[in-house]
Write an enzyme that holds these catalytic residues in place. Structure first.
Site: not given
Length: 224
Positions: A10, A32, A59-62, A64-67, A115, A175, A204-205
């Site tokens: 990240d 990731k 890890d884009l965490k999309l 929005d509307i389905p289309n 989280t 952690r 990550g960290r």
């Protein structure tokens, strides 16, 4: 997978990401790449990281509307990610279209509750019940939508595993014992998450922020 640890790169600094990835590649199962990295470098950055020959988790965490989500998924198919995230709170139709648009070998997983949120935060944004309630509710919805699994904290993965025996469970915000929590509110150790049924561990960290990322990754691997 033999090593379930995916290190979270990240950072918007491509060279730093490559350096860290090269350092830890022998002790992690994959890499990731999240919004911070993808917004800075897009497809080019992913291609550069792919040269290290490790599975890529986008890890884009999309959400929005389905289309729109389906077309976004189609746009990243050429990158052949091993795993992609969408927000399960986007609804069943959105998740169905995301899965239908994904590559055959890409696992699509639904983010349940970040989280960094706890029950107090849930109330403020209008969610009812406990974190466990929310995770179980969205796990059911993700399964019905045909997703491969979900993202949840190590506190909820055991309960989710009980109701979705063959699900693929991604647990972030981990952690090591005695490690600083940072902005994580529902964190457990990598070993606890694995024992509770996690399929993939995102760290990550504790690795990327360590003085010696390779030693940190090796120490975590040794606990699993």
């Amino acid at each position: 997978m033999s090593n379930p640890v995916f290190v979270a790169l990240d950072t918007p600094d491509l060279e730093q990401a490559i350096t860290i990835a090269k350092s830890v590649r022998g002790h992690v199962g994959g890499l990731k790449l999240g919004l911070e990295f993808f917004c800075a470098h897009g497809h080019h950055g992913v291609h550069e990281i792919q040269k290290l020959d490790l599975p890529i988790f986008l890890d884009l965490k999309l959400h929005d509307i389905p289309n729109t989500v389906a077309k976004a998924m189609q746009a990243i198919n050429m990158l052949e990610p091993a795993v992609v995230t969408v927000h399960a709170s986007g609804g069943r139709a959105m998740m169905e279209d995301a899965k239908a648009a994904a590559n055959e070998h890409t696992k699509v997983v639904g983010v349940t509750l970040l989280t960094s949120l706890d029950q107090n935060d849930m109330g403020k944004i209008g969610y009812q019940g406990t974190p466990h309630d929310q995770v179980e509710r969205l796990a059911d919805l993700a399964r019905e939508a045909g997703l491969d699994g979900i993202v949840c904290s190590g506190n909820e993965v055991g309960a989710a595993h009980k109701i979705w025996k063959d699900g693929f469970f991604v647990v972030p915000g981990l952690r090591p014992k005695g490690g600083a929590m940072g902005d994580q509110k529902r964190a457990v150790t990598p070993q606890q998450a694995r024992n509770n049924g996690a399929s993939l561990l995102v760290i990550g960290r504790p690795i990327t922020g360590a003085e010696d990322p390779n030693a940190a990754a090796r120490a975590i691997e040794a606990t699993l």
